[in-house]
Motif scaffolding. Structure first.
Motif, PDB file in Angstrom:
ATOM      1  N   PHE B 270       9.621 -11.736   2.197  1.00 26.80           N
ATOM      2  CA  PHE B 270      10.224 -11.468   0.956  1.00 26.80           C
ATOM      3  C   PHE B 270      10.550  -9.904   0.897  1.00 26.80           C
ATOM      4  N   VAL B 271       9.448  -9.107   1.352  1.00 27.41           N
ATOM      5  CA  VAL B 271      10.054  -7.732   1.148  1.00 27.41           C
ATOM      6  C   VAL B 271      10.989  -7.137   1.985  1.00 27.41           C
ATOM      7  N   ASP B 272      11.079  -7.781   3.296  1.00 28.22           N
ATOM      8  CA  ASP B 272      12.048  -7.153   4.187  1.00 28.22           C
ATOM      9  C   ASP B 272      13.207  -7.688   4.041  1.00 28.22           C
ATOM     10  N   GLY B 273      13.469  -8.994   3.147  1.00 30.69           N
ATOM     11  CA  GLY B 273      14.634  -9.517   2.848  1.00 30.69           C
ATOM     12  C   GLY B 273      15.186  -9.098   1.440  1.00 30.69           C
ATOM     13  N   LEU B 274      14.465  -8.527   0.926  1.00 41.37           N
ATOM     14  CA  LEU B 274      14.750  -8.320  -0.618  1.00 41.37           C
ATOM     15  C   LEU B 274      16.149  -7.480  -0.710  1.00 41.37           C
ATOM     16  N   ARG B 275      16.955  -8.192  -1.428  1.00 40.68           N
ATOM     17  CA  ARG B 275      18.540  -7.519  -1.409  1.00 40.68           C
ATOM     18  C   ARG B 275      19.185  -7.265   0.038  1.00 40.68           C
ATOM     19  N   ASP B 276      18.531  -7.855   0.970  1.00 42.25           N
ATOM     20  CA  ASP B 276      19.249  -8.100   2.148  1.00 42.25           C
ATOM     21  C   ASP B 276      18.988  -6.417   2.930  1.00 42.25           C
ATOM     22  N   HIS B 277      18.132  -5.852   2.427  1.00 42.96           N
ATOM     23  CA  HIS B 277      17.940  -4.231   2.688  1.00 42.96           C
ATOM     24  C   HIS B 277      17.674  -4.226   4.192  1.00 42.96           C
ATOM     25  N   GLY B 278      17.183  -5.016   4.975  1.00 40.65           N
ATOM     26  CA  GLY B 278      16.861  -5.207   6.256  1.00 40.65           C
ATOM     27  C   GLY B 278      15.328  -4.399   7.031  1.00 40.65           C
ATOM     28  N   TYR B 279      14.411  -4.899   6.862  1.00 34.51           N
ATOM     29  CA  TYR B 279      13.202  -4.583   7.487  1.00 34.51           C
ATOM     30  C   TYR B 279      12.753  -3.217   7.330  1.00 34.51           C
ATOM     31  N   TRP B 280      13.146  -2.213   6.284  1.00 32.84           N
ATOM     32  CA  TRP B 280      12.952  -1.012   6.206  1.00 32.84           C
ATOM     33  C   TRP B 280      11.913  -0.640   5.523  1.00 32.84           C
ATOM     34  N   SER B 281      11.136  -1.548   4.853  1.00 31.20           N
ATOM     35  CA  SER B 281      10.272  -1.302   3.615  1.00 31.20           C
ATOM     36  C   SER B 281       8.932  -0.839   4.304  1.00 31.20           C
ATOM     37  N   PRO B 282       8.112   0.084   3.655  1.00 30.32           N
ATOM     38  CA  PRO B 282       6.974   0.813   4.567  1.00 30.32           C
ATOM     39  C   PRO B 282       5.962  -0.188   5.003  1.00 30.32           C
ATOM     40  N   LEU B 283       5.730  -0.084   6.200  1.00 32.87           N
ATOM     41  CA  LEU B 283       4.866  -0.979   7.114  1.00 32.87           C
ATOM     42  C   LEU B 283       3.532  -1.152   6.232  1.00 32.87           C
ATOM     43  N   TRP B 284       2.907  -0.228   5.601  1.00 34.61           N
ATOM     44  CA  TRP B 284       1.659  -0.233   5.274  1.00 34.61           C
ATOM     45  C   TRP B 284       1.657  -1.004   3.872  1.00 34.61           C
ATOM     46  N   PHE B 285       2.668  -1.205   2.983  1.00 35.75           N
ATOM     47  CA  PHE B 285       2.741  -1.667   1.989  1.00 35.75           C
ATOM     48  C   PHE B 285       2.981  -3.265   2.194  1.00 35.75           C
ATOM     49  N   LYS B 286       3.799  -3.552   3.219  1.00 35.83           N
ATOM     50  CA  LYS B 286       4.074  -5.113   3.216  1.00 35.83           C
ATOM     51  C   LYS B 286       2.882  -5.673   3.985  1.00 35.83           C
ATOM     52  N   THR B 287       2.268  -4.857   4.927  1.00 38.66           N
ATOM     53  CA  THR B 287       1.148  -5.500   5.663  1.00 38.66           C
ATOM     54  C   THR B 287       0.069  -5.748   4.629  1.00 38.66           C
ATOM     55  N   GLY B 288      -0.240  -4.850   3.826  1.00 35.91           N
ATOM     56  CA  GLY B 288      -1.169  -4.634   3.058  1.00 35.91           C
ATOM     57  C   GLY B 288      -0.925  -6.061   2.017  1.00 35.91           C
ATOM     58  N   LEU B 289       0.180  -6.174   1.731  1.00 35.91           N
ATOM     59  CA  LEU B 289       0.602  -7.383   0.626  1.00 35.91           C
ATOM     60  C   LEU B 289       0.524  -8.821   1.540  1.00 35.91           C
ATOM     61  N   ALA B 290       0.699  -8.662   2.771  1.00 42.21           N
ATOM     62  CA  ALA B 290       0.460  -9.695   3.552  1.00 42.21           C
ATOM     63  C   ALA B 290      -0.783 -10.158   3.678  1.00 42.21           C
ATOM     64  N   HIS B 291      -1.701  -9.155   3.787  1.00 44.26           N
ATOM     65  CA  HIS B 291      -3.052  -9.407   4.144  1.00 44.26           C
ATOM     66  C   HIS B 291      -3.631 -10.263   2.583  1.00 44.26           C
ATOM     67  N   ILE B 292      -3.089  -9.751   1.644  1.00 44.09           N
ATOM     68  CA  ILE B 292      -3.478 -10.261   0.368  1.00 44.09           C
ATOM     69  C   ILE B 292      -3.321 -11.840   0.373  1.00 44.09           C
ATOM     70  N   ALA B 293      -2.241 -11.988   0.682  1.00 44.08           N
ATOM     71  CA  ALA B 293      -1.500 -13.352   0.683  1.00 44.08           C
ATOM     72  C   ALA B 293      -2.494 -14.365   1.897  1.00 44.08           C
ATOM     73  N   SER B 294      -2.647 -13.686   2.759  1.00 47.41           N
ATOM     74  CA  SER B 294      -3.527 -14.196   3.902  1.00 47.41           C
ATOM     75  C   SER B 294      -4.824 -14.695   3.483  1.00 47.41           C
ATOM     76  N   ARG B 295      -5.535 -13.646   2.868  1.00 46.37           N
ATOM     77  CA  ARG B 295      -6.829 -13.788   2.382  1.00 46.37           C
ATOM     78  C   ARG B 295      -7.075 -14.652   1.475  1.00 46.37           C
ATOM     79  N   LYS B 296      -6.079 -15.165   0.599  1.00 50.04           N
ATOM     80  CA  LYS B 296      -5.964 -15.771  -0.550  1.00 50.04           C
ATOM     81  C   LYS B 296      -6.188 -17.005  -0.028  1.00 50.04           C
ATOM     82  N   VAL B 297      -5.607 -17.448   1.454  1.00 49.17           N
ATOM     83  CA  VAL B 297      -5.668 -18.910   1.939  1.00 49.17           C
ATOM     84  C   VAL B 297      -7.028 -18.952   2.356  1.00 49.17           C
TER      85      VAL B 297
END
Lengths: 233, 426
Positions: B270-297
């Motif tokens: 979701f983050v890396d694809g947003l507006r087709d910007h291509g993987y450049w989003s901050p690693l810490w932010f997308k990783t933190g968001l991914a862990h939230i999603a993961s831990r919700k499971v």
């Protein structure tokens, strides 16, 4: 260490679609030579080609049968380009069908990269047959037969595993200290130094393995004719 | 040494299984898993399971598909020049497909048999099935068994629920993105299309076997020695390919493990694809968001944070007290340092937990314009390349942090630390 399989899929060159609705080329079987070229690609290593079957599906059981002797197979396999083909390779229209024409075909074979010196094998064959076959093909493929180096390679892999485990252990120690109520900073620094030291040892072992694994291929002219299937069993 | 086949395991092989880096981590988690389940991904039968041609839950009826919120079960195009049938040919078997409002999902996942007596899994499963039931006129799943079609429906629901949550978290609206077939320049601020600014729906391939995974990657992309591949598709849009067998070989046999990995990867996409910007989003932010999603499971299954796992410590998944300890002892990277992380190696075990905590705190800031923050840190900067692009994005992150939160990095750091000390308990 694990089996490092490649999963080649033949790319038909005749149709290059840019939309999802353009016509599709009919699937057709390649000749044996074409199929071998396609699965070997640019990799000069000899081939270990396995077809999946309903018995060994989802496993590496055709090669690894349990027991410490798997180590030998796993190390020797590193000098091969290990290729796994799907269940439907026996379908006459599958591009790689020439390699395993039907259900009666052998389960796997060893060969030089161009398909010569083929040794067909069955999954219920003995370890000795498998290793003898692997050793023979390696001898033909490389200037120096790497098989005798197996023990040294294995020793180093084992050491790397132990060092990896050491890092995990030290990192856990470091984490516990860093998260504790009264952290001992000197202890944390000591652990960090230990970790750096272990990492350096791992790098050295990896370099040694790399050196042992890198071998000059034998010129293709030395290749010998195929070994009959029965002789290999 | 990973000899994790169905054959026997010798003492030496077992020793190496315990000791190899990834598997050792898996073993540590197995301590946790043992408490919870002995369930298996897929079936024990070694044969490929034959999928029913007709979905038993909708019987492929148009009205039933509409009720379930589906566009169809395929065939359909996936990315430039590739259709569902091409993927089936490459893999060498039939897949189950479904197109939802925002995804195109294909799976070779086989029947999942859950073991009785795992209250966590039973609870999760009951809740999910309850949410799924109204989508079908006829819905009588067999207890303890999730057939391939039901797995498809469950993953379709999971993906759409995650999309809804992402859109809600950042208050995204259709007006934020280009519309279907709208002609826009390549660097349009609203992206290229309606799917989070992309022209195509996200494609997700959930594959049972390593060979399925290997063949798709070999045929169209690059072979990878991992359980997931996240890619920008030729022609636009994001693709996720995940392999269940690899997770099983690492010791993660529950469907929840696969679900948690998919949840994390979908968020990354979701983050890396947003507006087709291509993987450049901050690693810490997308990783933190991914862990939230993961831990919700499942809080115990943030698998991508494997460096946070501690062997023999069944409480290692309780991140709050651990982060509190790290903050109290000042063993956390400063906000500015973490913002500069670009590689996974920089995210140590504490780093993963801190990223998770910081994003949790950030998302909890009331009344903040999180959309502007998200758009700011994912500015496409299509006209820049390499380091110049990275520098521009970094500067943009500094700028947008001040704009949205009225704080510089040092102030963000201080505010987050205060929140940790006030909120988390030992």
């Amino acid at each position: 260490m694990k089996m490092d399989w490649s999963y080649p899929v033949h790319k038909s060159a005749e149709v290059e679609r840019t939309s999802g609705t353009a016509p599709v080329a009919m699937r057709r079987a390649l000749s044996r030579e074409e199929a071998l070229r396609s699965i070997a690609g640019q990799d000069p290593r000899p081939l270990l080609v396995l077809r999946e079957c309903s018995v060994c599906n989802k496993t590496d059981d055709a090669l690894l049968k349990g027991g410490s002797e798997n180590d030998r197979t796993l190390v020797l396999a590193r000098w091969f380009n290990c290729v796994k083909l799907p269940l439907d390779v026996v379908d006459p229209t599958h591009p790689f069908n020439a390699l395993f024409p039907n259900d009666e075909s052998e389960h796997l074979f060893l060969a030089l990269a161009d398909g010569s010196s083929k040794i067909p094998l069955e999954s219920d064959g003995s370890r000795t047959e498998l290793w003898t076959g692997m050793s023979r093909v390696l001898e033909l493929a490389y200037e120096k037969n790497p098989a005798p180096a197996y023990a040294d390679v294995l020793k180093r892999f084992t050491k790397i595993d132990i060092l990896d485990a050491k890092i995990i252990e030290e990192e856990a120690k470091k984490g516990l200290e860093m998260e504790s109520l009264r952290p001992d900073r000197k202890k944390v620094d000591d652990v960090e130094r230990k970790i750096a030291d272990v990492r350096a040892q791992i790098d050295a072992e990896k370099a040694a393995v790399e050196k042992l694994m890198t071998l000059a291929p034998r010129p293709p002219a030395v290749a010998k004719p195929s070994v009959p299937a029965k002789a290999a069993r | 040494m990973d000899t994790s086949t169905q054959g026997g395991r010798t003492r030496l092989a077992l020793l190496r299984i315990r000791m190899s880096r990834i598997v050792a981590v898996a073993v540590a988690v197995v301590v946790v898993l043992v408490e919870s389940s002995f369930a298996l991904q897929g079936s024990n039968d070694s044969k490929d399971e034959t999928f029913e041609l007709v979905d038993p839950y909708t019987t492929n009826q148009r009205t039933s598909l509409e009720r379930a919120g589906y566009v169809g079960f395929g065939p359909f195009p996936l990315w430039d020049g590739v259709r569902t049938s091409d993927v089936e040919e490459a893999i060498g078997r039939k897949l189950l497909w479904v197109e939802t409002a925002h995804f195109k999902l294909g799976t070779t996942l086989e029947t999942y048999k859950s073991a009785k007596g795992d209250p966590r899994e039973e609870k999760r499963s009951k809740e999910e099935l309850k949410r799924l039931e109204p989508k079908f006129a006829k819905f009588k799943p067999t207890a303890g068994k999730v057939d391939p079609w039901l797995r498809l429906h469950l993953y379709a629901q999971r993906l759409e629920e995650q999309h809804t949550e992402f859109v809600k978290t950042f208050s995204l609206t259709p007006e934020d993105f280009a519309t279907e077939n709208e002609k826009v320049p390549f660097d349009a601020p609203r992206g290229q299309g309606p799917y989070l600014g992309q022209v195509r729906k996200a494609v997700v391939l959930l594959l049972e076997k390593q060979s399925h995974f290997g063949r798709v990657n070999t045929r169209w992309f690059t072979p990878v020695d991992h359980q997931s591949a996240r890619l920008r598709m030729p022609g636009g849009g994001m693709l996720l390919i995940t392999c269940a067998e690899t997770l099983v070989k690492w010791g993660y046999e529950q469907d929840a493990a696969l679900h948690s990995v998919v949840a994390a990867d979908v968020v990354y996409n979701f983050v890396d694809g947003l507006r087709d910007h291509g993987y450049w989003s901050p690693l810490w932010f997308k990783t933190g968001l991914a862990h939230i999603a993961s831990r919700k499971v499942d809080e115990k299954l943030a698998i991508y944070a494997f460096r946070s796992v501690r062997q023999h410590d069944t409480d290692a998944w309780k991140w709050e007290p651990r982060v509190l300890g790290l903050v109290a002892n000042d063993y956390v990277p400063k906000w500015a340092e973490m913002a500069a992380f670009t590689s996974w190696d920089q995210l140590t075990g504490p780093g993963h937990m801190v990223a998770w905590s910081r994003v949790t705190w950030l998302l909890g800031q009331r009344g903040m314009d999180l959309k502007s923050w998200l758009f700011g840190i994912t500015e496409p900067f299509h006209d820049l390349k390499g380091d110049a692009r990275a520098r521009a994005l970094r500067a943009r992150e500094v700028e947008v942090t001040v704009q949205v939160f009225a704080k510089n990095f040092a102030e963000m750091d201080a505010a987050w630390r205060r929140w940790v000390q006030d909120t988390y308990k030992r």
